[in-house]
Scaffold this active site. Structure first.
Site, PDB file in Angstrom:
ATOM      1  N   LYS A 171       0.805  -1.227   0.000  1.00  0.00           N
ATOM      2  CA  LYS A 171       0.000   0.000   0.000  1.00  0.00           C
ATOM      3  C   LYS A 171       0.844   1.286   0.000  1.00  0.00           C
ATOM      4  O   LYS A 171       0.464   2.270  -0.629  1.00  0.00           O
ATOM      5  CB  LYS A 171      -0.972   0.015   1.182  1.00  0.00           C
ATOM      6  CG  LYS A 171      -2.104  -1.005   1.030  1.00  0.00           C
ATOM      7  CD  LYS A 171      -3.107  -0.890   2.161  1.00  0.00           C
ATOM      8  CE  LYS A 171      -4.151  -1.995   2.077  1.00  0.00           C
ATOM      9  NZ  LYS A 171      -5.175  -1.873   3.122  1.00  0.00           N
ATOM     10  N   ASP A 204      -9.939   2.638   2.415  1.00  0.00           N
ATOM     11  CA  ASP A 204      -9.996   1.951   3.721  1.00  0.00           C
ATOM     12  C   ASP A 204     -10.653   2.846   4.770  1.00  0.00           C
ATOM     13  O   ASP A 204     -11.476   2.373   5.569  1.00  0.00           O
ATOM     14  CB  ASP A 204      -8.588   1.584   4.201  1.00  0.00           C
ATOM     15  CG  ASP A 204      -7.994   0.426   3.414  1.00  0.00           C
ATOM     16  OD1 ASP A 204      -8.761  -0.429   2.941  1.00  0.00           O
ATOM     17  OD2 ASP A 204      -6.755   0.368   3.291  1.00  0.00           O
TER      18      ASP A 204
END
Ligand code: ATR
Length: 264
Positions: free
Chosen positions: A68, A104
């Site tokens: 990420k 997220d």
């Protein structure tokens, strides 16, 4: 035929292909769009993304552990959330450009029963998942405290996001408790590793555990028994996935279809 995929290492366990395929089917796009999984090791990540962005076959990819941060670093443009969190879980490829987003944080907020605006939230952990949680919660007006096993790491994170680090939190004081640590994933007793016990929870609280296991973990079981509202990691997975799909397709997928697919 635009293609989509989740990229991670390992990635075989990911429920995203099944979930996103169900979402695409629900939108009537399954004949056009495909969603797969690519297992890419860290040393191959940059080259793979550069290739996908240049080839024009892929509309975008979800990014999971451990890529990420590397995904954000490769972006030509990044959303406010991705920049602030320091990580991207969603890349879009447009005209050879790489656009980074982080769903997220938004996914976590959408998985909650109500907006925690003005409410006290306790985030357990100080890793990447905690960064997304802290930023997302602060963004909607929650007052966030952080606890972490390793104090130095917790201090760094708390200073970065200008929130308080707590050593021995009074769990009953919080409207929302979010476990971002991996505790419970390997079947460990969360009450041995986290600063709370099975009797810490109070009715009306919301307790979110990002860990997802087949059976509800001990943390959520205790929270539910105390009268708290529980949210598990699969609900967050669904919500972040829906936000990513919306970025790529411009359409709002069926949350219900996605839930059914991940819980199958
Ligand atoms: P992620 O990106 O998923 O958040 P990470 O960056 O590896 O993963 O962070 C893992 C988090 O889980 C950390 O906050 C870690 O605590 P430390 O900073 O003390 O390592 C926490 N964690 C992992 N195992 C733990 C355990 N047994 N007890 C308490 N915290 C634990």
């Amino acid at each position: 035929m635009p293609r989509l995929a989740v990229i991670g290492h390992p990635v075989a366990h990911s429920r995203s292909p099944e979930m996103q395929t169900a979402a695409l089917s629900g939108l009537g796009l399954a004949g056009e769009w495909t969603y797969g999984a690519l297992d890419v090791a860290a040393e191959d990540f940059e080259a793979t993304i550069a290739e996908l962005a240049a080839a024009g076959e892929y509309a975008g990819v979800n990014i999971t552990v451990p890529h990420k941060e590397a995904a954000l670093a490769m972006a030509d443009e990044a959303s406010e959330a991705a920049s602030a969190i320091g990580a991207a879980n969603t890349l879009s490829f447009r005209d050879g450009q790489i656009l980074a987003a982080n769903t997220d944080a938004g996914g976590l907020i959408r998985s909650l029963p109500h907006l925690p605006d003005g409410e006290r939230a306790l985030v357990l952990g100080a890793g990447g998942a905690a960064r997304a949680a802290i930023w997302g919660l602060a963004d909607v007006g929650a007052v966030v405290d952080v606890w972490n096993r390793t104090q130095a790491k917790g201090q760094q994170l708390a200073a970065h996001f200008e929130v308080d680090l707590v050593g021995d939190p009074n769990v009953a004081d919080y409207a929302l408790i979010v476990n971002t640590t991996a505790v419970g994933l390997g079947g460990e007793d969360p009450f041995e590793h986290l600063p709370l016990g099975p009797d810490s929870f109070v009715p009306g609280q919301v307790v979110l555990d990002m860990v997802y296991t087949e059976e509800p973990g001990a943390l959520l079981a205790a929270a539910a028994a105390a009268g708290a509202t529980t949210v598990d990691g699969l609900e967050m997975l669904v919500q972040q996935g829906a936000l990513s799909l919306r970025i790529w397709t411009g359409e709002e997928p069926s949350i219900e279809a996605m839930r059914t697919a991940v819980r199958r």
